[in-house]
Design a protein around this motif. Structure first.
Motif, PDB file in Angstrom:
ATOM      1  N   CYS A   1      15.357   8.325   2.045  1.00  0.00           N
ATOM      2  CA  CYS A   1      13.970   8.504   1.653  1.00  0.00           C
ATOM      3  C   CYS A   1      13.107   8.397   2.899  1.00  0.00           C
ATOM      4  N   ALA A   2      11.979   9.056   2.840  1.00  0.00           N
ATOM      5  CA  ALA A   2      11.075   9.123   3.977  1.00  0.00           C
ATOM      6  C   ALA A   2       9.642   9.102   3.472  1.00  0.00           C
ATOM      7  N   ALA A   3       8.746   8.611   4.307  1.00  0.00           N
ATOM      8  CA  ALA A   3       7.353   8.467   3.892  1.00  0.00           C
ATOM      9  C   ALA A   3       6.416   9.061   4.923  1.00  0.00           C
ATOM     10  N   THR A   4       5.296   9.571   4.406  1.00  0.00           N
ATOM     11  CA  THR A   4       4.260  10.116   5.260  1.00  0.00           C
ATOM     12  C   THR A   4       2.906   9.675   4.726  1.00  0.00           C
ATOM     13  N   LEU A   5       1.954   9.490   5.635  1.00  0.00           N
ATOM     14  CA  LEU A   5       0.612   9.120   5.210  1.00  0.00           C
ATOM     15  C   LEU A   5      -0.188  10.335   4.763  1.00  0.00           C
ATOM     16  N   SER A   6       0.415  11.509   4.883  1.00  0.00           N
ATOM     17  CA  SER A   6      -0.247  12.683   4.353  1.00  0.00           C
ATOM     18  C   SER A   6      -0.252  12.612   2.828  1.00  0.00           C
ATOM     19  N   PRO A   7      -1.339  12.956   2.172  1.00  0.00           N
ATOM     20  CA  PRO A   7      -1.355  12.935   0.706  1.00  0.00           C
ATOM     21  C   PRO A   7      -0.587  14.102   0.091  1.00  0.00           C
ATOM     22  N   TYR A   8      -0.205  15.067   0.921  1.00  0.00           N
ATOM     23  CA  TYR A   8       0.460  16.259   0.411  1.00  0.00           C
ATOM     24  C   TYR A   8       1.970  16.138   0.561  1.00  0.00           C
ATOM     25  N   THR A   9       2.694  16.750  -0.333  1.00  0.00           N
ATOM     26  CA  THR A   9       4.143  16.749  -0.220  1.00  0.00           C
ATOM     27  C   THR A   9       4.588  17.908   0.662  1.00  0.00           C
ATOM     28  N   THR A  10       5.731  17.766   1.252  1.00  0.00           N
ATOM     29  CA  THR A  10       6.289  18.796   2.114  1.00  0.00           C
ATOM     30  C   THR A  10       7.805  18.685   2.126  1.00  0.00           C
ATOM     31  N   ASP A  11       8.454  19.807   2.399  1.00  0.00           N
ATOM     32  CA  ASP A  11       9.911  19.792   2.513  1.00  0.00           C
ATOM     33  C   ASP A  11      10.354  19.718   3.972  1.00  0.00           C
ATOM     34  N   ARG A  12       9.425  19.538   4.879  1.00  0.00           N
ATOM     35  CA  ARG A  12       9.752  19.471   6.303  1.00  0.00           C
ATOM     36  C   ARG A  12      10.022  18.037   6.724  1.00  0.00           C
ATOM     37  N   ALA A  13      11.207  17.782   7.192  1.00  0.00           N
ATOM     38  CA  ALA A  13      11.570  16.427   7.613  1.00  0.00           C
ATOM     39  C   ALA A  13      10.680  15.941   8.752  1.00  0.00           C
ATOM     40  N   SER A  14      10.239  16.841   9.601  1.00  0.00           N
ATOM     41  CA  SER A  14       9.430  16.464  10.758  1.00  0.00           C
ATOM     42  C   SER A  14       8.071  15.894  10.360  1.00  0.00           C
ATOM     43  N   ALA A  15       7.660  16.121   9.135  1.00  0.00           N
ATOM     44  CA  ALA A  15       6.362  15.627   8.675  1.00  0.00           C
ATOM     45  C   ALA A  15       6.398  14.168   8.262  1.00  0.00           C
ATOM     46  N   TYR A  16       7.574  13.613   8.158  1.00  0.00           N
ATOM     47  CA  TYR A  16       7.731  12.233   7.699  1.00  0.00           C
ATOM     48  C   TYR A  16       7.967  11.305   8.891  1.00  0.00           C
ATOM     49  N   ALA A  17       7.131  10.291   9.005  1.00  0.00           N
ATOM     50  CA  ALA A  17       7.210   9.396  10.151  1.00  0.00           C
ATOM     51  C   ALA A  17       8.140   8.211   9.918  1.00  0.00           C
ATOM     52  N   TYR A  18       8.366   7.877   8.665  1.00  0.00           N
ATOM     53  CA  TYR A  18       9.129   6.664   8.356  1.00  0.00           C
ATOM     54  C   TYR A  18      10.358   7.025   7.534  1.00  0.00           C
TER      55      TYR A  18
ATOM     56  N   ALA B   1      13.771  16.384  -2.642  1.00  0.00           N
ATOM     57  CA  ALA B   1      12.617  16.285  -3.541  1.00  0.00           C
ATOM     58  C   ALA B   1      11.513  15.523  -2.837  1.00  0.00           C
ATOM     59  N   SER B   2      10.284  15.714  -3.318  1.00  0.00           N
ATOM     60  CA  SER B   2       9.167  14.971  -2.761  1.00  0.00           C
ATOM     61  C   SER B   2       8.136  14.699  -3.844  1.00  0.00           C
ATOM     62  N   ILE B   3       7.331  13.671  -3.596  1.00  0.00           N
ATOM     63  CA  ILE B   3       6.282  13.305  -4.533  1.00  0.00           C
ATOM     64  C   ILE B   3       5.061  12.889  -3.736  1.00  0.00           C
ATOM     65  N   SER B   4       3.893  13.346  -4.181  1.00  0.00           N
ATOM     66  CA  SER B   4       2.658  13.029  -3.469  1.00  0.00           C
ATOM     67  C   SER B   4       2.272  11.578  -3.677  1.00  0.00           C
ATOM     68  N   SER B   5       1.305  11.126  -2.922  1.00  0.00           N
ATOM     69  CA  SER B   5       0.869   9.739  -3.012  1.00  0.00           C
ATOM     70  C   SER B   5       0.357   9.404  -4.415  1.00  0.00           C
TER      71      SER B   5
ATOM     72  N   THR C   1       0.821  -1.209   0.000  1.00  0.00           N
ATOM     73  CA  THR C   1       0.000   0.000   0.000  1.00  0.00           C
ATOM     74  C   THR C   1       0.857   1.261   0.000  1.00  0.00           C
ATOM     75  N   PHE C   2       2.088   1.118  -0.478  1.00  0.00           N
ATOM     76  CA  PHE C   2       3.014   2.259  -0.480  1.00  0.00           C
ATOM     77  C   PHE C   2       2.461   3.423  -1.279  1.00  0.00           C
ATOM     78  N   GLY C   3       1.561   3.128  -2.186  1.00  0.00           N
ATOM     79  CA  GLY C   3       0.957   4.180  -2.989  1.00  0.00           C
ATOM     80  C   GLY C   3       0.122   5.157  -2.181  1.00  0.00           C
ATOM     81  N   ARG C   4      -0.163   4.831  -0.948  1.00  0.00           N
ATOM     82  CA  ARG C   4      -0.914   5.734  -0.075  1.00  0.00           C
ATOM     83  C   ARG C   4      -0.023   6.801   0.540  1.00  0.00           C
TER      84      ARG C   4
END
Length: 123
Positions: free
Chosen positions: A95-112, A49-53, A28-31
């Motif tokens: 690389c880092a992942a977040t369940l947020s559908p939005y991209t961000t440049d803030r490292a703190s927003a990524y949980a994994y 760089a970042s990419i949305s779900s 389900t990485f696409g989420r």
């Protein structure tokens, strides 16, 4: 909990190119929104760089935007293609992942986070 593994790093000559891979453990990485960050010795971890779900939104740091492409497949891998590499691109890339559908440049927003892959650019 998604696990991330980066690969594709190595020693590359200045002006060359490389492709980094971020493979996830979940189907389900696409989420997840995904970001690439890098950290050079003695420096803070910086956004690359970042990419949305959905893959529809991509953002880049100014330092790489004209020579980098972030993309993802329909399975569980996100890619970072970089060209015209410079000495200052030398760093550990995460690389880092977040369940947020939005991209961000803030490292703190990524949980994994992955463990990182070393990229070294030689002159």
């Amino acid at each position: 909990q998604v696990r991330l593994v980066e690969s594709g790093g190595g020693l590359v000559q200045s002006g060359g190119s490389l492709r980094l891979f971020c493979a996830a453990s979940e189907r389900t990485f696409g989420r997840y929104g995904v970001g690439w960050f890098r950290q050079a010795p003695g420096k803070e971890r910086d956004f690359v760089a970042s990419i949305s779900s959905s893959g529809g939104t991509r953002n880049y740091a100014e330092s790489v935007k004209d020579r980098s492409t972030i993309s993802r497949d329909n399975a569980n891998t996100v890619y970072l293609q970089m060209s015209s590499l410079k000495l200052e691109d030398t760093a550990v890339y995460y690389c880092a992942a977040t369940l947020s559908p939005y991209t961000t440049d803030r490292a703190s927003a990524y949980a994994y986070w992955g463990q990182g892959t070393q990229v070294t650019i030689s002159s």
